[in-house]
Enzyme design. Sequence first.
Site, PDB file in Angstrom:
ATOM      1  N   HIS A 102      -3.839   5.140   5.733  1.00  0.00           N
ATOM      2  CA  HIS A 102      -3.812   3.805   5.112  1.00  0.00           C
ATOM      3  C   HIS A 102      -5.241   3.259   5.118  1.00  0.00           C
ATOM      4  CE1 HIS A 102      -2.289   0.001   3.837  1.00  0.00           C
ATOM      5  NE2 HIS A 102      -1.834  -0.477   4.970  1.00  0.00           N
ATOM      6  N   HIS A 126      -1.921   8.436  -3.792  1.00  0.00           N
ATOM      7  CA  HIS A 126      -1.249   7.179  -3.435  1.00  0.00           C
ATOM      8  C   HIS A 126       0.242   7.341  -3.665  1.00  0.00           C
ATOM      9  CE1 HIS A 126      -0.314   2.903  -3.324  1.00  0.00           C
ATOM     10  NE2 HIS A 126      -1.445   2.784  -2.675  1.00  0.00           N
ATOM     11  N   ASP A 133     -10.024   3.360  -1.505  1.00  0.00           N
ATOM     12  CA  ASP A 133     -10.926   3.697  -0.405  1.00  0.00           C
ATOM     13  C   ASP A 133     -12.078   4.603  -0.803  1.00  0.00           C
ATOM     14  OD1 ASP A 133      -9.712   2.272   1.701  1.00  0.00           O
ATOM     15  OD2 ASP A 133      -8.050   3.673   1.641  1.00  0.00           O
TER      16      ASP A 133
END
Length: 396
Positions: free
Chosen positions: A238, A277, A333
């Site tokens: 995460h 994802h 990210d």
Amino acid sequence: MANQNTQVKSEAAKYTAEKVSYAKGLEGVILCDSQVSFVDGLAGKLFYRDIPIQELAENSTYEETAYLLLFGKLPKRQELEDFKAQLKANRNIPNEILEIIQKYPKHAHPMEALRSIVSLLGMYDTDDELHTPEANARIAIKLIAKFPTAVAAFERFRQGKDYVAPEDNLDHSANFLHMFRGPIPSDLDVRAMDACLILHADHEMNVSTISCRVVISSLSDMYSAICAGVGSLKGPLHGGANEEVMKTLEEIGSLENTEKWVKDSLAKHFKIPGFGHRVYKYYDPRAAILKNFAEEYAKIKKEISEKLQMTELIEKLMVESLGESKGIYPNVDLYSGLIYSTMDIPKDQFTPIFAIARVAGWCAQILEQLADNRIYRPRCHYTGTLDKPYIPIDKR
Ligand code: ACO
């Protein structure tokens, strides 16, 4: 005790049957009604309160976006001024807590430090046990205001530097960078940090948000729920992925090593951080906005241009190999770590910055959960046998 004449029913067979079907990792499960944010994973779109994220990243500020998430509408000018004033008034954390932070082990991960500070803040806040919507709204503002101070304080102390107190003349992002690094930040740093905070402020039913919702569903307190969010965000699947991206770039070392590294990693079925994802099966819109900032920095800071080229090459190779076939594209990210490292932020502080942003979303989601609460209590597919006697310890 059941009456001897009563026929006792059992549901064991239902939950132990070999063919019980369920969604592992809650994939596709609808958890609750919500109006806070929505991810259209196939189209690669994200909305906060029905507004596309690109429009907020281009036009809004973190404070305005936090207000939007918490109160469900964009603030009028005076409402925004009042909200910003409340945030500024709540930035300080009690001296007793600062003294405790000073004693934290310097080797502690900053997410561990943040999790502990949130817990301490709860004990010092008399609103915590009131459990009214008004008290909870005040707590939300306090948490959003204090997260940057908490993250910056731990950083200063672990580096053996003096604490930098919040500066009322600076807005949220500028004040954070000032408290964290010392000098007044450049306009580009402030713009980039504010965009990062806006883009990370909420994201529908991600694992840290669910953690907050689950904890508050027992009617526990907001600080306990936010502690769960911080703990959950810390994981490398995460929020911790941005730290992993930078470690990966350092491990690869150079542009010329990159292609071989990606091919080897894919051959080993290694999950490359910054990609993939559960919901997005197309480009994460946040990654594209952050990439623009990374490119802007690369023009003026030569030291990041090779890392940017490496990241772009990894992106190209990953999308070619896994885009169409598995819906694997860059996630938020991939570029955020590059931006933070350009701002001289240590790798292990990337996820705490994510938390500084996400605390607004967590609070909005907790308030929404409380407004229509039902305790979370699912079942499991039990894979044991249900036929074992208790064996006394000396007979085992
Ligand atoms: N690199 C290579 N292959 C991948 C990646 C990746 N980053 N992510 C998923 N895959 C592959 C898996 O190997 C799997 O392939 P298979 O069907 O041949 O076994 C398939 O895609 C599905 O992957 P799952 O792990 O089942 O997907 P899930 O939805 O459970 O996990 C997750 C999503 C955790 C984000 C995953 O993509 C991952 O680990 N990514 C790397 C870590 C990361 O960047 N996390 C940040 C996510 S964004 C956020 O939380 C802020």
